[in-house]
Design an enzyme around this catalytic site. Structure first.
Site, PDB file in Angstrom:
ATOM      1  N   HIS A 101       0.897  -1.177  -0.146  1.00  0.00           N
ATOM      2  CA  HIS A 101      -0.022   0.075   0.052  1.00  0.00           C
ATOM      3  C   HIS A 101       0.899   1.117   0.117  1.00  0.00           C
ATOM      4  O   HIS A 101       2.073   1.416   0.854  1.00  0.00           O
ATOM      5  CB  HIS A 101      -0.762   0.046   1.159  1.00  0.00           C
ATOM      6  N   ASP A 180     -15.099   2.706   7.181  1.00  0.00           N
ATOM      7  CA  ASP A 180     -14.026   3.512   6.799  1.00  0.00           C
ATOM      8  C   ASP A 180     -14.131   4.301   5.454  1.00  0.00           C
ATOM      9  O   ASP A 180     -14.036   5.731   5.477  1.00  0.00           O
ATOM     10  CB  ASP A 180     -12.853   3.091   6.325  1.00  0.00           C
ATOM     11  N   ARG A 187     -14.275  12.882   6.635  1.00  0.00           N
ATOM     12  CA  ARG A 187     -12.842  13.658   6.759  1.00  0.00           C
ATOM     13  C   ARG A 187     -12.074  14.537   5.554  1.00  0.00           C
ATOM     14  O   ARG A 187     -11.717  15.492   5.924  1.00  0.00           O
ATOM     15  CB  ARG A 187     -11.737  12.706   7.074  1.00  0.00           C
ATOM     16  N   SER A 202      -7.601   3.905   8.855  1.00  0.00           N
ATOM     17  CA  SER A 202      -8.039   3.759   7.783  1.00  0.00           C
ATOM     18  C   SER A 202      -7.553   2.942   6.901  1.00  0.00           C
ATOM     19  O   SER A 202      -7.985   2.005   6.182  1.00  0.00           O
ATOM     20  CB  SER A 202      -8.267   5.390   7.114  1.00  0.00           C
ATOM     21  N   LYS A 206      -8.612  -1.580   5.982  1.00  0.00           N
ATOM     22  CA  LYS A 206      -8.852  -2.111   4.668  1.00  0.00           C
ATOM     23  C   LYS A 206      -7.933  -3.306   4.313  1.00  0.00           C
ATOM     24  O   LYS A 206      -8.473  -4.378   3.937  1.00  0.00           O
ATOM     25  CB  LYS A 206      -8.683  -1.060   3.619  1.00  0.00           C
TER      26      LYS A 206
HETATM   27  N1  URA Z   1      -5.380   6.769   2.520  1.00  0.00           N
HETATM   28  C1  URA Z   1      -6.588   6.011   3.145  1.00  0.00           C
HETATM   29  O1  URA Z   1      -7.107   4.744   2.736  1.00  0.00           O
HETATM   30  N2  URA Z   1      -7.056   6.463   4.181  1.00  0.00           N
HETATM   31  C2  URA Z   1      -6.473   7.814   4.431  1.00  0.00           C
HETATM   32  O2  URA Z   1      -6.963   8.197   5.597  1.00  0.00           O
HETATM   33  C3  URA Z   1      -5.452   8.452   3.831  1.00  0.00           C
HETATM   34  C4  URA Z   1      -5.056   7.802   2.588  1.00  0.00           C
END
Ligand code: URA
Length: 448
Positions: A101, A180, A187, A202, A206
């Protein structure tokens, strides 16, 4: 007012007895208190159900943004967001899984060559990706430049592709950590994105829900990154590595420099073109270096250390995997990619060395040209973007092209040009080149 949350008589809309009052929890966090595990579980569940409204959650996220969370609270928040949806499992595949990621940056197309490169070695790569918002591009937007390519797969299609091809890049289904999805959208419009507890929970909710057994985090720092300074990025990386380890996912992180755009292409179709060059054994040195380093790290976490990653890029094995993966999702790897109707090139006015090329303004330029979106759900223009013809440290001659803007609407050029004013500079030989240091600054593992 007493900030301890003990109310148990609060009847929700469906007549259920709610365990807490949202306003008590907001007071607690506003006054720098710590939320308990049951409080966090309730908050996320009640927000997902719609009992806690956006206005209350906006106040809570601002309190978290300002006052932070302990490691225990961040772990509880992550677990509560995972529990808001389904958890995938790849146990039945009979091979190890590994994923990457990136926290996002300008010209960051690494997932495209990385997925097939790692899949060559018999490790499954379930790369659930997102769309871009603002100046950072989204992997799915880039891949959708390929005629026919489909981002939305069912869980069954995804598992079948992991079994048959070994890797997949597709949209994360709405069933993964739905809390999320809701929270991130909130946000985004309330100025609370850049908070380490909120970013860490967040991303990791995932990734843990996705079911990968190994995970490498590419945590960016610098002008084109979410978090500008390396200290904040290090803290984010350490927090996420600890969350991964606690959840039984072998996790490590690289801190990588996002002061300068990655590679030469910023946009969508042009980034796919550059990725294909890398898969053909060429491409810009920074993209190749980061792809190879991340591939080694992903493979090592999945237990494969004795492998020749470079060879798989140069001998065509990674390209073969790419073509299989694109075809499996309905795409034609040989189809022409979209090209913009109009271009505008900026030329060097003098001889010298390119000493500055600041990532963020170039990312904003690509966005203003139509490569990105201002609001969730907006379409992107796949042919729009910026192609750089020189990188910091390169010698340039008067009259040489420095970069080209591409768009289907030439009216977009003036605002894009405005955003890169002062963002690049030609200096004299011997002047310091402003890159902000090496591409790969640090590695962070669970032992750190
Ligand atoms: N990417 C995400 O999935 N969440 C965040 O809060 C920031 C970047």
């Amino acid at each position: 007012m007493n900030s301890s949350a003990t109310a148990s008589t609060n009847a929700g809309s469906a007549g259920r007895i709610e365990a807490f009052d949202a306003v008590d929890l907001i007071h607690a966090k506003r006054d720098r208190g710590e939320l308990s595990t049951p409080q966090i579980d309730w908050l996320i569940d009640a927000y997902t159900r719609g009992y806690v409204g956006d206005e209350q959650m906006a106040a809570m996220t601002m309190a978290i943004f300002l006052n932070g969370m302990t490691r225990r609270e961040i772990r509880d928040l992550t677990m509560a967001m995972i529990d808001s949806g389904e958890r995938m499992s790849f146990e039945g595949l009979g091979k190890p899984t590994t994923d990457k990621h990136s926290t996002g940056g300008v010209g960051d197309k690494i997932t495209l060559p990385l997925m097939p490169l790692v899949a060559v070695f018999g490790v499954a790569v379930p790369q659930l990706s997102g769309r871009g918002l603002g100046h950072t591009g989204g992997t799915l937007d880039k891949l959708e430049s390929i005629p026919g390519w489909r981002a939305n797969l069912t869980n069954e299609e995804m598992i079948a592709q992991l079994r048959d091809v070994g890797g997949v890049i597709c949209a994360a289904g709405s069933g993964l950590a739905p809390a999320d999805g809701k929270l991130y959208a909130l946000r985004d419009i309330t100025g609370t994105v850049e908070s380490i507890p909120l970013i860490a929970s967040s991303i990791m909710s995932k990734k843990i829900a996705e079911g990968t057994k190994a995970l490498v985090l590419d945590v960016k720092f610098g002008s084109g990154a979410f978090l500008k300074n390396i200290e904040q990025s290090r803290e984010l990386a350490r927090t996420m590595v600890a969350l991964g380890q606690d959840a039984g996912v072998a996790t490590s992180a690289l801190l990588t420099n996002m002061n300068v755009p990655l590679g030469l292409a910023i946009g969508n179709a042009n980034e796919v073109r550059e990725s294909v060059e890398v898969l053909a054994g060429g491409g810009p040195a920074d993209i190749v270096e980061l792809t190879i380093t991340l591939a080694r790290e992903m493979l090592a976490l999945a237990g494969k250390t004795d492998v020749d990653v470079e060879a798989a890029l140069t001998d065509g094995r990674a390209m073969d995997k790419w073509r299989q993966a694109i075809r499996a999702q309905g795409g034609d790897p040989d189809a022409a990619l979209p090209v913009a109707t109009d271009t505008h090139t900026v030329y060097a006015a003098q001889d010298g060395i390119l000493v500055q090329q600041d990532a963020l303004p170039f990312g904003i330029a690509a966005w203003r040209l139509g490569a990105g979106r201002a609001r969730k759900g907006d379409p992107v223009q796949h042919s729009a973007g910026v192609d750089l013809h020189a990188k910091p440290g390169d010698r340039v001659a008067k009259g040489q092209p420095l970069f080209t803007l591409s768009a289907d609407e030439p009216a977009r050029f003036p605002r894009a040009l405005e955003s890169v004013e002062g963002a690049w500079r030609i200096g004299d030989p011997g002047e310091p080149v402003l890159t902000g240091g090496p591409l790969i600054a640090e590695r962070i593992s669970a032992a750190d």
